[in-house]
Design an enzyme around this catalytic site. Structure first.
Site, short mmCIF file in Angstrom:
data_model
loop_
_atom_site.label_atom_id
_atom_site.label_comp_id
_atom_site.label_asym_id
_atom_site.label_seq_id
_atom_site.Cartn_x
_atom_site.Cartn_y
_atom_site.Cartn_z
N GLU A 69 7.25 -71.06 12.28
CA GLU A 69 7.81 -69.78 11.84
C GLU A 69 7.81 -68.64 12.86
O GLU A 69 7.19 -67.59 12.64
CB GLU A 69 7.11 -69.33 10.56
CG GLU A 69 7.41 -70.25 9.39
CD GLU A 69 6.94 -69.73 8.04
OE1 GLU A 69 6.19 -68.72 8.00
OE2 GLU A 69 7.34 -70.31 7.03
N GLU A 119 9.09 -76.80 5.32
CA GLU A 119 8.35 -76.00 4.34
C GLU A 119 9.30 -75.53 3.26
O GLU A 119 10.33 -74.92 3.54
CB GLU A 119 7.70 -74.76 4.97
CG GLU A 119 6.30 -74.96 5.46
CD GLU A 119 5.62 -73.63 5.80
OE1 GLU A 119 5.79 -72.66 5.03
OE2 GLU A 119 4.92 -73.58 6.81
#
Length: 386
Positions: free
Chosen positions: A209, A319
């Site tokens: 991320e 995710e």
């Protein structure tokens, strides 16, 4: 979202609403239009998802829709779970103060027996290399590797994502943009390549991320540097290349995607360079709420179109997840069904999260003490495993 669902219901009742090509047209809980534009047919991919597929005959099969031919050496169809713990206390600025918690290894045999074949095992950069750019802590690597091996040993086709979980940062500084140098970023992956480079079932998730990156082109250069470094170390592993905006699947086609599709592999070709995307289903896409408001199918359709238009590339939704609520059971089921139908462009998914999370965590899929599974796993995840 409810407002638009109501409008769609009203139009469908009048017989005027039609879904566009590749749009959803049915499935458990679906309340939108059930007819398709001319030249497409509403085809049932499974109980959770029907899609407007070009053609003239209805498809009534639980098998995924036929898509582009998988490139030679592409990732197989994957589905599983993040087993968190070694990332506990990593902050979004890349700082870290903890010691990590080892995920229970019993979960791997549990989930693999139910059809999972992918485990993402996140870790803090500072645990693996306590000194930035320095040597790997062999004590921690031994501890981490016991978890990796437990996952791999749970099934002959299981793959593991070794995931550096630091948000493209170390203690607040962004890689090559005021923080760690590219050489320091490459150092950890060169060492991990020496450890895992001979294991084709280990996938390198080079960074979790990245967000608020001032220069996306500079970030793409940093990614290219890691690709070059692990290949120079002899690794032929699949590599996950993350974009920007928290690895957003929605932002990828317009933000980092146009830069990352230009990253090259010294091995030749691009089949081992996989794009790493995330997308949650709650109201602010944060993965912090128990209820879901979207199934993300339209976002993923746009991503698939981008990937197919740029060399039939693959991505993995590493995710995603939701709470153990009726809204998430339905909407996550829809999302994962679409992911399954979009293979090989979408290679698969890993839901967040099990591992060291207890059963009170808002997005938990950790099994109960008696070995039973969470409702979200049973109703949304398990039906869409490979």
């Amino acid at each position: 979202m409810l407002k638009y669902a109501s409008v769609a219901l009203a139009l469908a009742a009048l017989g005027v609403a039609q879904q566009s090509e590749w749009g959803q047209c049915g499935g458990i809980g679906w309340t939108g239009a059930t007819t398709c534009v001319s030249g497409t047919v509403c085809s049932a991919l499974n109980a959770y998802y029907s899609q407007c597929i070009p053609g003239t005959a209805s498809v009534t099969s639980s098998a995924p829709a036929t898509g582009p031919t998988a490139p030679a050496g592409a990732l197989p169809r994957l589905g599983g779970v993040n087993t968190a713990g070694y990332d506990f206390s990593v902050a979004t600025d890349g700082s870290f103060t903890g010691t990590g918690v080892s995920p229970p290894t019993s979960q791997y045999t549990h989930f693999t027996a139910e059809g999972a074949n992918l485990y993402r095992i996140p870790f803090a950069w500072q645990l693996m290399t306590p000194t930035l750019g320095g040597s790997i802590d062999q004590s921690f690597l031994s501890r981490y590797d016991q978890t990796v091996q437990a996952a791999l040993n749970s099934g002959p086709n299981v793959m593991v994502i070794v995931d550096l979980h630091n948000y493209a940062r170390w203690n607040g500084g962004i890689i090559a943009q005021g923080g760690p140098t590219d050489a320091q970023f490459q150092s950890i992956w060169t060492q991990l390549a020496q450890k895992y480079g001979s294991n084709s079932r280990v996938i390198f998730g080079i960074m979790n991320e990245p967000h608020d990156i001032p220069s996306i082109s500079t970030w793409a250069n940093s990614v290219q540097g890691v690709v070059n470094a692990v290949r120079a170390a002899g690794s032929k592993n699949f590599l996950l290349l993350p974009g920007s905006s928290w690895a957003s699947a929605q932002a990828f086609p317009t933000e980092a995607g146009p830069y990352l599709v230009k990253v090259t592999d010294p091995l030749g070709g691009t089949s081992k360079l996989i794009f790493d995307v995330h997308k949650y289903l709650d109201s602010d896409n944060s993965g912090t709420h128990p209820d879901c408001t979207t199934d993300n199918v339209s976002v993923l359709q746009t991503l698939v179109q981008f990937l197919q238009a740029n060399g039939n590339r693959q991505a993995i939704l590493s995710e995603t997840g939701g709470g153990n609520t009726s809204s998430c059971e339905m909407l996550l089921g829809n999302e994962l069904s679409y992911v399954k139908s979009a293979y090989p462009t979408l290679a698969g998914f890993s839901v967040w999260a099990a591992g060291a999370f207890d059963t009170t965590y808002v997005l938990t899929v950790t099994p109960n003490a008696d070995g039973t599974d969470q409702p979200l796993w049973i109703d949304a995840v398990q039906p869409n495993l490979p």
